[in-house]
Design a protein around this motif. Structure first.
Motif, mmCIF file in Angstrom:
data_model
loop_
_atom_site.group_PDB
_atom_site.id
_atom_site.type_symbol
_atom_site.label_atom_id
_atom_site.label_comp_id
_atom_site.label_asym_id
_atom_site.label_seq_id
_atom_site.Cartn_x
_atom_site.Cartn_y
_atom_site.Cartn_z
ATOM 1 N N THR A 317 0.824 -1.204 0.000
ATOM 2 C CA THR A 317 0.000 0.000 0.000
ATOM 3 C C THR A 317 0.860 1.257 0.000
ATOM 4 O O THR A 317 1.688 1.459 0.877
ATOM 5 C CB THR A 317 -0.928 0.011 1.232
ATOM 6 O OG1 THR A 317 -1.707 -1.186 1.234
ATOM 7 C CG2 THR A 317 -1.848 1.220 1.200
ATOM 8 N N GLY A 318 0.660 2.092 -1.013
ATOM 9 C CA GLY A 318 1.410 3.334 -1.124
ATOM 10 C C GLY A 318 2.743 3.183 -1.820
ATOM 11 O O GLY A 318 3.390 4.184 -2.130
ATOM 12 N N THR A 319 3.151 1.941 -2.062
ATOM 13 C CA THR A 319 4.429 1.701 -2.743
ATOM 14 C C THR A 319 4.176 1.057 -4.099
ATOM 15 O O THR A 319 4.443 1.645 -5.140
ATOM 16 C CB THR A 319 5.344 0.812 -1.880
ATOM 17 O OG1 THR A 319 5.549 1.439 -0.611
ATOM 18 C CG2 THR A 319 6.690 0.613 -2.556
ATOM 19 N N GLU A 440 3.501 2.320 -13.204
ATOM 20 C CA GLU A 440 4.912 2.004 -13.439
ATOM 21 C C GLU A 440 5.381 0.758 -12.704
ATOM 22 O O GLU A 440 6.549 0.364 -12.834
ATOM 23 C CB GLU A 440 5.795 3.193 -13.027
ATOM 24 C CG GLU A 440 5.925 3.420 -11.526
ATOM 25 C CD GLU A 440 4.881 4.363 -10.963
ATOM 26 O OE1 GLU A 440 5.109 4.941 -9.888
ATOM 27 O OE2 GLU A 440 3.826 4.522 -11.621
ATOM 28 N N THR A 441 4.496 0.086 -11.931
ATOM 29 C CA THR A 441 4.947 -1.013 -11.081
ATOM 30 C C THR A 441 5.505 -2.181 -11.893
ATOM 31 O O THR A 441 6.598 -2.677 -11.627
ATOM 32 C CB THR A 441 3.797 -1.500 -10.175
ATOM 33 O OG1 THR A 441 3.405 -0.435 -9.308
ATOM 34 C CG2 THR A 441 4.238 -2.687 -9.336
ATOM 35 N N ARG A 442 4.750 -2.639 -12.873
ATOM 36 C CA ARG A 442 5.203 -3.806 -13.641
ATOM 37 C C ARG A 442 6.494 -3.492 -14.408
ATOM 38 O O ARG A 442 7.418 -4.307 -14.459
ATOM 39 C CB ARG A 442 4.117 -4.274 -14.608
ATOM 40 C CG ARG A 442 4.441 -5.623 -15.245
ATOM 41 C CD ARG A 442 3.290 -6.205 -16.051
ATOM 42 N NE ARG A 442 3.607 -7.551 -16.478
ATOM 43 C CZ ARG A 442 3.370 -8.648 -15.788
ATOM 44 N NH1 ARG A 442 2.799 -8.560 -14.590
ATOM 45 N NH2 ARG A 442 3.700 -9.848 -16.249
ATOM 46 N N ASP A 542 7.269 8.245 -7.657
ATOM 47 C CA ASP A 542 7.526 7.418 -8.835
ATOM 48 C C ASP A 542 8.305 6.180 -8.402
ATOM 49 O O ASP A 542 9.493 6.261 -8.080
ATOM 50 C CB ASP A 542 8.308 8.220 -9.874
ATOM 51 C CG ASP A 542 8.649 7.402 -11.122
ATOM 52 O OD1 ASP A 542 8.164 6.260 -11.243
ATOM 53 O OD2 ASP A 542 9.399 7.910 -11.973
ATOM 54 N N LEU A 543 7.649 5.031 -8.415
ATOM 55 C CA LEU A 543 8.303 3.792 -7.998
ATOM 56 C C LEU A 543 9.457 3.428 -8.928
ATOM 57 O O LEU A 543 10.427 2.789 -8.516
ATOM 58 C CB LEU A 543 7.268 2.656 -7.964
ATOM 59 C CG LEU A 543 7.779 1.287 -7.519
ATOM 60 C CD1 LEU A 543 8.242 1.318 -6.077
ATOM 61 C CD2 LEU A 543 6.689 0.233 -7.703
ATOM 62 N N GLY A 544 9.363 3.840 -10.195
ATOM 63 C CA GLY A 544 10.401 3.514 -11.162
ATOM 64 C C GLY A 544 11.765 4.043 -10.771
ATOM 65 O O GLY A 544 12.796 3.523 -11.232
#
Length: 639
Positions: A317-319, A440-442, A542-544
C-alpha cells in the motif's frame, strides 16, 4: 588571474612547490646548480616527511599501502640526484588535493545546486493584504501553517503549501528531474523547492520549514555530502599488491642494471594518485546524478550496495499501489449496510491507517454521516475498538476480528482488501476496498530483473488473496501476506540472495527499512520516520526511481573500477618502460600527471548514463506507455 591566485592561496603547499621550482630554476640559470639541488632536495625531503606522518596516521586508521610509493619515489629521486623529478612528484602530491576538489566540485554539482537554491526568506502577507500591498520579509523558519505568502516571479516556493492564486506555472526539476514546466491551478498542493514562473502568486502554507519537502531534501543532501566514500576498502584491495609489485620491479631493475637511478625511474611512475582520487570522484558523481533524478543517496557506500542488490522487497500500500483505496462494497450481516458503514467510520475516524480514511470518506459521501465515538483504542497492526451510540464496535484485520469474536469472517472479492467489522461481540460483515496498482509497477519489476535483481518480493499486512492478485498484476516473484511489522523484519533478514533492497513509505516500514541492506523510502508522500531510517530517499512519487537507483549504482561502481584499472594499467606500462631504461625520471614524473588526469576524467563519466542505461530508459518508457501513461522523452528523463 585573480581566481588563479585565490585558488593557489587555498592550497599553500602547491604555492610553495611552485615557488621552490621558480627559485630553483633561477638558481640553475645563474649557474648555481648545487644551490638549486640543495634547495629542491631539501624541500622534497620535507614533503616526504609530511607524507610519512600522514601515512602513519592512515596506518593507525587501518588504511595501508597508499602513501608508501609516493615517499619512496621522492626519497629515491633525491638520493640519485634526480631532484627535478622529485619536485614534480611533490607537485603531484600537493596538487592532488586541488585536483580532487575541482573534480569533486564538478561531480557534486547537483547536490551543491540543491543547497544553493534553498530558500532563506519568505514574503508573508497580512490577513487583509493583497499581493501588491507590501509583504513582510521573514526567515523561512518563521513561517507557520496557515500563513499567506507571496512568491514573486522566478522565486523558489519556500515551504509546502496550497496555491490560492487562480493558476501558475512551476519549474519542478529540482525535485522531479523533469525539465518541462508544470501547470497548477487554485487548490493544488505545492512542494517547497519548486520555482515559480513569470507572475507573482499567493500561497497558503500547509507546513513549517522543517516539515517541508525541500528542507527535508536539503537535510538529506547535507548528510550525503558528509558521508565517507567506501573507496578506502576498494583502494586497499589494489594498493597492497600494486605497491609490492612496484617495489619488486624497482628492486629488480636496479639489480639487473646495477644503476640505482633505474629504481627511482620506476617508482616515479608508480605513484598512487589514481587510487586516491579517481574513484571517490566517481562516487560523488554517481550521488550527484542520483540527486538530479530525485533520488537522494545518503551515503556513498550505499551506491556500492545498490550495484550489488540481488533481492528487491516492496511494501504494497502506497508503494506498489497508489495508496488511495476506495470503498467498493459494504457486505453487512444482520445490519443495514449504511448503519454498519457509519458505525465503522465512527471508530475509524480516530485511526491513522490508510484504509481508515477511505471508510470515513465513504460514510460521509453516502449521507449516513460519521457518528462520534468514545473510548477509542487503536491496536497496532490489528485494528481499532470503541463505543459508538452505546455499541462496542471493532474494526480491523480478519485475524483481529476472528480472535475477538471467535467466528470466521467472510472473504472479500478477489483483488480487494477487507476491513472487517464486529458489533457487540458479533461479526457484522466487511467493507471491501480496492487500491489501484501504480502504472509504473510492472515496468519497474522488469527493469530490476534486467539490472541483475534475481528475486522481487511483496511484504504486506493485507490478506493472501489481495496480495497474490496484486503480485500477479505487478509481475512479483515472491508474496508474503498477513505480516506484522516484525514479520517483515524477519522476512528481510532471512531473504536470499543478498544484498536485499527494501522499498516502503509508511511508519510501519521504518523498522524493515532499517534492517535491509539498502532501505529505500518513497519520501514524496511517505512518513518522515521511513525517510530517516532509509539509506535512499526518493523525493518524487515514482516507484520507477527505485530501479533507476540500482542502475545508477551499477554504473557508478563500473566507472569507479574502470578508473582504478586505467590508472593501474597505465602505471604498469610506464613502470615496465622505465625498468628498461627508456624513461627518464623527469619525463616519467610528468607522464604520471597525465595518468592522474586521465583517471579523473574517466571517473567523471559516472555523471552521465551509459548506452545500456539509455536503452533501458527507452524500453521502460515503452512499457509505461503500454500500461497507459505518457512518459515523455525517455532520454531527457534519464540524466
Amino acid at each position: 588571474m585573480k581566481a588563479l591566485l585565490a585558488g593557489l592561496r587555498r592550497y599553500p603547499m602547491v604555492l610553495a612547490t611552485l615557488a621552490v621550482g621558480l627559485l630553483g630554476g633561477a638558481l640553475e640559470l645563474s649557474a648555481q646548480g648545487p644551490a638549486a639541488r640543495w634547495l629542491i632536495s631539501g624541500f622534497a625531503v620535507v614533503i616526504a616527511l609530511l607524507q610519512v606522518r600522514r601515512m602513519v596516521k592512515d596506518l593507525r586508521a587501518g588504511t595501508y599501502g597508499i602513501d608508501l610509493l609516493a615517499v619512496t619515489a621522492i626519497g629515491s629521486t633525491v638520493a640519485v640526484g634526480e631532484y627535478w623529478a622529485a619536485l614534480v612528484v611533490c607537485l603531484m602530491l600537493s596538487g592532488g588535493e586541488a585536483l580532487e576538489d575541482y573534480a569533486a566540485g564538478r561531480a557534486r554539482r547537483e547536490l551543491t545546486g540543491l543547497l544553493e537554491n534553498a530558500p532563506h526568506t519568505a514574503h508573508r502577507l497580512g490577513p487583509e493584504s493583497g499581493p501588491d500591498s507590501g509583504p513582510t520579509d521573514i526567515p523561512v523558519e518563521a513561517v507557520r501553517v496557515g500563513d499567506r505568502l507571496l512568491v514573486r516571479p522566478f522565486e523558489v516556493v519556500p515551504v509546502d503549501g496550497v496555491l490560492t492564486s487562480a493558476a501558475a506555472t512551476f519549474d519542478e526539476s529540482s525535485l522531479t528531474g523533469e525539465s518541462l514546466p508544470v501547470e497548477r491551478v487554485r487548490g493544488e498542493d505545492l512542494l517547497s523547492g519548486v520555482v515559480n514562473g513569470g507572475e507573482a502568486i499567493e500561497v497558503r502554507a500547509t507546513a513549517g520549514a522543517s516539515e517541508s519537502q525541500y528542507q527535508r531534501i536539503i537535510a538529506l543532501v547535507r548528510e550525503a555530502q558528509e558521508s565517507k566514500a567506501p573507496f578506502v576498502r576498494l583502494a586497499d584491495r589494489v594498493a597492497v599488491p600494486f605497491t609490492l609489485g612496484a617495489l619488486g620491479l624497482a628492486a629488480g631493475a636496479w639489480a639487473l642494471s646495477g644503476d640505482p637511478a633505474r629504481a627511482a625511474e620506476v617508482l616515479v611512475v608508480a605513484t598512487p594518485c589514481p587510487l586516491i582520487i579517481a574513484a571517490p570522484v566517481a562516487f560523488m558523481a554517481g550521488m550527484s546524478r542520483a540527486a538530479s533524478n530525485g533520488i537522494i543517496v545518503k551515503s556513498s557506500g550505499t551506491l556500492e550496495q545498490l550495484a550489488r542488490v540481488r533481492t528487491a522487497a516492496f511494501d504494497k500500500t502506497g508503494t506498489l499501489t497508489h495508496g488511495r483505496p476506495e470503498v467498493t462494497q459494504v457486505h453487512a450481516l444482520g445490519l443495514a449496510p449504511e448503519l454498519m458503514l457509519a458505525l465503522a467510520a465512527g471508530v475509524e475516524q480516530y485511526s491513522s491507517h490508510p484504509l481508515a480514511a477511505a471508510v470515513v470518506a465513504a460514510a460521509r459521501a453516502g449521507g449516513a454521516g460519521v457518528p462520534p465515538a468514545e473510548e477509542v483504542t487503536e491496536v497496532p497492526a490489528n485494528g481499532v475498538r470503541g463505543t459508538v451510540e452505546g455499541r462496542v464496535v471493532l474494526v480491523g484485520s480478519v485475524r483481529f476480528i476472528a480472535r475477538e469474536t471467535g467466528s470466521t469472517p467472510d472473504t472479500p472479492p478477489v483483488g480487494h482488501s477487507g476491513v472487517h467489522v464486529a458489533v457487540d461481540g458479533r461479526y457484522a460483515g466487511y467493507i471491501a476496498l480496492a487500491d489501484e496498482l501504480r502504472l509504473e509497477t510492472r515496468a519497474t519489476m522488469s527493469s530490476l530483473h534486467r539490472a541483475g535483481v534475481n528475486t522481487t518480493m511483496m511484504l504486506t499486512g493485507d490478506g493472501e488473496h489481495v496480495a497474490r492478485h496484486i503480485a500477479q498484476q505487478a509481475g512479483i516473484d515472491d508474496v508474503r501476506a498477513d505480516l506484522l511489522p516484525e514479520d517483515k523484519v524477519t522476512a528481510v533478514q532471512a531473504a536470499q540472495p543478498r544484498p536485499v533492497m527494501m522499498v516502503g513509505d509508511g511508519v510501519n516500514d521504518a523498522p524493515v527499512l532499517a534492517v535491509a541492506d539498502v532501505g529505500v523510502a518513497m519520501g514524496a508522500r511517505g512518513s518522515s520516520a521511513a525517510s530517516e531510517s532509509a539509506d535512499v530517499v526518493i523525493t518524487v512519487d515514482d516507484l520507477g526511481r527505485s530501479a533507476r537507483a540500482v542502475h545508477i549504482g551499477r554504473r557508478t561502481m563500473r566507472v569507479a573500477w574502470q578508473a582504478i584499472w586505467i590508472g593501474v594499467g597505465m602505471s604498469v606500462v610506464l613502470m615496465l618502460i622505465a625498468a628498461a631504461g627508456l624513461l627518464p625520471a623527469i619525463v616519467g614524473a610528468w607522464l604520471q600527471e597525465v595518468v592522474d588526469l586521465a583517471c579523473i576524467l574517466w571517473a567523471l563519466l559516472a555523471m552521465r548514463p551509459s548506452r545500456s542505461e539509455r536503452t533501458e530508459s527507452t524500453r521502460m518508457a515503452r512499457e509505461l506507455a503500454a500500461a497507459g501513461t505518457a512518459p515523455g522523452d525517455p532520454a531527457a528523463a534519464l540524466r
